[in-house]
Design a protein around this motif. Structure first.
Motif, PDB file in Angstrom:
ATOM      1  N   LEU A  43       0.854  -1.145   0.050  1.00 35.72           N
ATOM      2  CA  LEU A  43       0.133   0.032   0.008  1.00 35.72           C
ATOM      3  C   LEU A  43       0.654   1.418  -0.058  1.00 35.72           C
ATOM      4  CD1 LEU A  43      -2.821  -0.919   2.535  1.00 35.72           C
ATOM      5  CD2 LEU A  43      -3.086  -0.508   0.095  1.00 35.72           C
ATOM      6  N   ARG A  44       0.745   2.220  -0.760  1.00 35.91           N
ATOM      7  CA  ARG A  44       1.391   3.462  -0.997  1.00 35.91           C
ATOM      8  C   ARG A  44       0.253   4.587  -0.321  1.00 35.91           C
ATOM      9  NH1 ARG A  44       6.346   2.070  -1.470  1.00 35.91           N
ATOM     10  NH2 ARG A  44       6.862   0.209  -3.261  1.00 35.91           N
ATOM     11  N   THR A  45       0.945   5.647   0.152  1.00 34.53           N
ATOM     12  CA  THR A  45       0.337   6.678   0.792  1.00 34.53           C
ATOM     13  C   THR A  45      -0.141   7.488  -0.303  1.00 34.53           C
ATOM     14  OG1 THR A  45       1.738   6.603   2.800  1.00 34.53           O
ATOM     15  CG2 THR A  45       0.291   8.715   2.109  1.00 34.53           C
ATOM     16  N   GLN A  46      -1.509   8.026  -0.363  1.00 38.93           N
ATOM     17  CA  GLN A  46      -2.144   8.909  -1.456  1.00 38.93           C
ATOM     18  C   GLN A  46      -2.420  10.293  -0.819  1.00 38.93           C
ATOM     19  OE1 GLN A  46      -5.244   7.131  -3.758  1.00 38.93           O
ATOM     20  NE2 GLN A  46      -4.380   4.845  -3.064  1.00 38.93           N
ATOM     21  N   VAL A  47      -2.326  11.387  -1.300  1.00 35.35           N
ATOM     22  CA  VAL A  47      -2.647  12.511  -0.643  1.00 35.35           C
ATOM     23  C   VAL A  47      -3.383  13.177  -1.651  1.00 35.35           C
ATOM     24  CG1 VAL A  47      -1.703  14.730   0.268  1.00 35.35           C
ATOM     25  CG2 VAL A  47      -0.226  12.721   0.484  1.00 35.35           C
ATOM     26  N   THR A  48      -4.691  13.828  -1.084  1.00 29.46           N
ATOM     27  CA  THR A  48      -5.740  14.561  -1.767  1.00 29.46           C
ATOM     28  C   THR A  48      -5.787  15.995  -1.217  1.00 29.46           C
ATOM     29  OG1 THR A  48      -7.094  12.457  -2.101  1.00 29.46           O
ATOM     30  CG2 THR A  48      -8.043  14.695  -2.392  1.00 29.46           C
ATOM     31  N   VAL A  49      -5.821  16.768  -2.156  1.00 35.10           N
ATOM     32  CA  VAL A  49      -5.789  18.228  -1.753  1.00 35.10           C
ATOM     33  C   VAL A  49      -7.060  18.652  -1.282  1.00 35.10           C
ATOM     34  CG1 VAL A  49      -5.602  20.617  -2.628  1.00 35.10           C
ATOM     35  CG2 VAL A  49      -3.768  19.077  -3.159  1.00 35.10           C
ATOM     36  N   GLU A  50      -7.234  19.313  -0.048  1.00 33.54           N
ATOM     37  CA  GLU A  50      -8.598  19.548   0.484  1.00 33.54           C
ATOM     38  C   GLU A  50      -8.550  21.225   0.580  1.00 33.54           C
ATOM     39  OE1 GLU A  50     -11.555  19.246   4.656  1.00 33.54           O
ATOM     40  OE2 GLU A  50      -9.526  17.704   4.280  1.00 33.54           O
ATOM     41  N   TYR A  73      -3.590  18.404   8.180  1.00 36.53           N
ATOM     42  CA  TYR A  73      -3.970  17.360   7.543  1.00 36.53           C
ATOM     43  C   TYR A  73      -5.173  16.488   8.144  1.00 36.53           C
ATOM     44  CZ  TYR A  73       0.952  18.264   6.303  1.00 36.53           C
ATOM     45  OH  TYR A  73       1.951  18.912   5.952  1.00 36.53           O
ATOM     46  N   ARG A  74      -5.822  15.608   7.306  1.00 38.44           N
ATOM     47  CA  ARG A  74      -6.595  14.548   7.709  1.00 38.44           C
ATOM     48  C   ARG A  74      -6.128  13.226   7.459  1.00 38.44           C
ATOM     49  NH1 ARG A  74     -12.021  16.663   8.483  1.00 38.44           N
ATOM     50  NH2 ARG A  74     -12.423  18.380   7.306  1.00 38.44           N
ATOM     51  N   GLY A  75      -6.132  12.235   8.511  1.00 34.26           N
ATOM     52  CA  GLY A  75      -5.672  11.013   8.360  1.00 34.26           C
ATOM     53  C   GLY A  75      -4.237  11.173   8.677  1.00 34.26           C
ATOM     54  N   GLN A 138       3.746  14.611  10.637  1.00 30.16           N
ATOM     55  CA  GLN A 138       3.756  13.227  10.045  1.00 30.16           C
ATOM     56  C   GLN A 138       4.562  13.351   8.940  1.00 30.16           C
ATOM     57  OE1 GLN A 138       0.023  12.142   7.873  1.00 30.16           O
ATOM     58  NE2 GLN A 138      -1.017  13.604   9.234  1.00 30.16           N
ATOM     59  N   PRO A 139       5.012  12.216   8.297  1.00 30.49           N
ATOM     60  CA  PRO A 139       5.959  12.165   7.268  1.00 30.49           C
ATOM     61  C   PRO A 139       5.604  13.115   6.127  1.00 30.49           C
ATOM     62  CG  PRO A 139       5.733  10.002   7.921  1.00 30.49           C
ATOM     63  CD  PRO A 139       4.856  10.740   8.750  1.00 30.49           C
ATOM     64  N   ILE A 140       4.396  13.346   5.594  1.00 30.00           N
ATOM     65  CA  ILE A 140       4.244  13.993   4.486  1.00 30.00           C
ATOM     66  C   ILE A 140       4.345  15.637   4.587  1.00 30.00           C
ATOM     67  CG2 ILE A 140       2.504  12.357   3.490  1.00 30.00           C
ATOM     68  CD1 ILE A 140       0.095  14.343   4.500  1.00 30.00           C
ATOM     69  N   GLU A 141       4.460  15.939   5.888  1.00 29.39           N
ATOM     70  CA  GLU A 141       5.154  17.329   6.008  1.00 29.39           C
ATOM     71  C   GLU A 141       6.476  18.022   5.738  1.00 29.39           C
ATOM     72  OE1 GLU A 141       5.533  21.340   7.913  1.00 29.39           O
ATOM     73  OE2 GLU A 141       3.776  20.129   7.249  1.00 29.39           O
ATOM     74  N   ARG A 142       7.228  16.695   5.312  1.00 32.72           N
ATOM     75  CA  ARG A 142       8.390  16.922   4.778  1.00 32.72           C
ATOM     76  C   ARG A 142       8.311  17.646   3.554  1.00 32.72           C
ATOM     77  NH1 ARG A 142       9.981  12.101   5.435  1.00 32.72           N
ATOM     78  NH2 ARG A 142       9.376  11.369   3.093  1.00 32.72           N
ATOM     79  N   GLU A 143       7.310  17.343   2.639  1.00 32.25           N
ATOM     80  CA  GLU A 143       7.042  17.714   1.126  1.00 32.25           C
ATOM     81  C   GLU A 143       5.918  18.934   1.488  1.00 32.25           C
ATOM     82  OE1 GLU A 143       6.838  14.375   1.652  1.00 32.25           O
ATOM     83  OE2 GLU A 143       8.911  13.890   1.012  1.00 32.25           O
TER      84      GLU A 143
END
Length: 356
Positions: A43-50, A73-75, A138-143
């Motif tokens: 499973l790969r992490t998917q990010v949706t813009v809100e 973020y959500r999730g 969380q990890p996606i904050e890096r980007e």
């Protein structure tokens, strides 16, 4: 279902609380997919813009210390199996299980929305909390850098801020936080639930290693940023034996205080947690749940204000007594940290000052 390596939930689970459409396998072969496809892609992490219209959430719960918060973020990719925020994913017709960890939502307009809300004449200053629902680091904050952008707005406006995280990525923003700390405008809470890396790998698989969190406490404290260590949640027969050692460790690192909440299992979290226990701790799964029910009035979860954060019964009293004794030995005073609210300047005022 095979356990996903690097993920917390052992299954996706379903939610029926909002009468959402249930996802049903399309064809007999899909019903047997776990038996046939042993090498399926991870499973790969998917990010949706809100794109929300506002970013500050208000809270009126009598047993929560803050009244307003921001969630960038959500999730949450950390995948903590006990996370009380998991059920919120049901609002998106997504599962509180693996979907919560892999289908994330990012709010890139957060800093702009925050600035607009702080400019309003009707705005009343009170500390803003980040990390109350999902981890701001969380990890996606890096980007995405949404958390840092929001802190930059708050720092410019001299607005008080509480941060809760279980990531040492908070050190990336030490320049902002140390400057705010000089004016008593920020405090950080680092979550340290266990010192055992093996336990952490399944309990909160994509969060920072426990020793990295301890080091984050040390670096924050050395930079003058007040830090509280949170042992939340304490899980009986899984992490409760570490109460004394964790408190001693965080005190030595420079934490000013420690706090805890017994594990909570609201809504869909309870079946996910039971499945996790069956997978990783089959030898004590029933014992753990029996103690939790004892602390929660005979149920998997007690949603009542006051008792939900404290627990009840013999086991809750025992954990609380041990915690307070260890806390006293560590030299923690129990003094409540307060942040200043009198230094706030709205963004518009800041812009005008810069022109002058």
């Amino acid at each position: 279902m095979a356990v996903e390596k690097g993920r917390g939930a052992t299954l996706n689970g379903e939610s029926q609380r909002f009468n959402l459409v249930q996802h049903i396998a399309d064809g007999d072969w899909l019903d047997e997919v776990d038996l046939v496809d042993r090498q399926r892609p991870r499973l790969r992490t998917q990010v949706t813009v809100e794109r929300p219209r506002t970013i500050i959430s208000r809270n009126r719960s009598p047993d929560i210390a803050f009244t307003q918060s921001i969630n960038a973020y959500r999730g949450c990719e950390h995948g903590c199996i006990y996370c009380f925020a998991r059920p919120t994913h049901a609002y998106h017709d997504l599962s509180p299980g693996l979907d919560f960890e892999t289908h994330l939502f990012a709010k890139p307009d957060a800093a702009r929305l925050l600035s607009e809300e702080l400019e309003k004449k009707s705005y009343r200053v009170a500390p803003i909390a980040m990390g109350t629902n999902t981890d701001p680091y969380q990890p996606i904050e890096r980007e995405w850098n949404i958390t840092r952008q929001c802190i930059e707005v708050l720092a410019q406006c001299r607005h008080p801020l509480f941060i809760t995280t279980k990531s040492d990525r908070v050190l990336r923003d030490l320049d902002l936080l140390s400057a705010m700390a000089k004016d008593r405008l920020v405090a950080v809470m680092i979550s340290v639930t266990t010192l055992d890396a093996k336990v952490a790998r399944t309990l909160e698989p994509r969060a920072a290693h426990p020793l990295r969190r301890i080091d984050a406490i040390r670096q924050l404290a050395e930079a003058g940023v007040p830090v509280t260590a949170s042992l939340s949640p304490i899980i009986p027969a899984i992490t409760d034996h570490e109460i004394e050692s964790i408190i001693a460790k965080v005190a030595a690192a420079g934490a000013r205080e420690a706090t805890f909440i017994p594990v909570r299992l609201p809504h869909e979290v309870a079946p996910l947690f039971r499945a996790w226990l069956k997978e990783h701790y089959p030898d004590r799964a029933e014992k753990v749940m029996a103690i939790i029910r004892d602390m929660r009035g005979g149920r998997d979860n007690d949603p009542g204000f006051g008792t939900r954060m404290r627990g009840q019964g013999v086991w809750a009293d025992l954990i609380r007594t041990r915690f307070h004794k260890a806390r006293k030995r560590a030299g923690f005073s129990g003094e409540r940290l307060t942040l200043r609210t009198d230094l706030f300047r709205p963004p518009l005022d800041q812009a005008q000052l810069q022109l002058l």
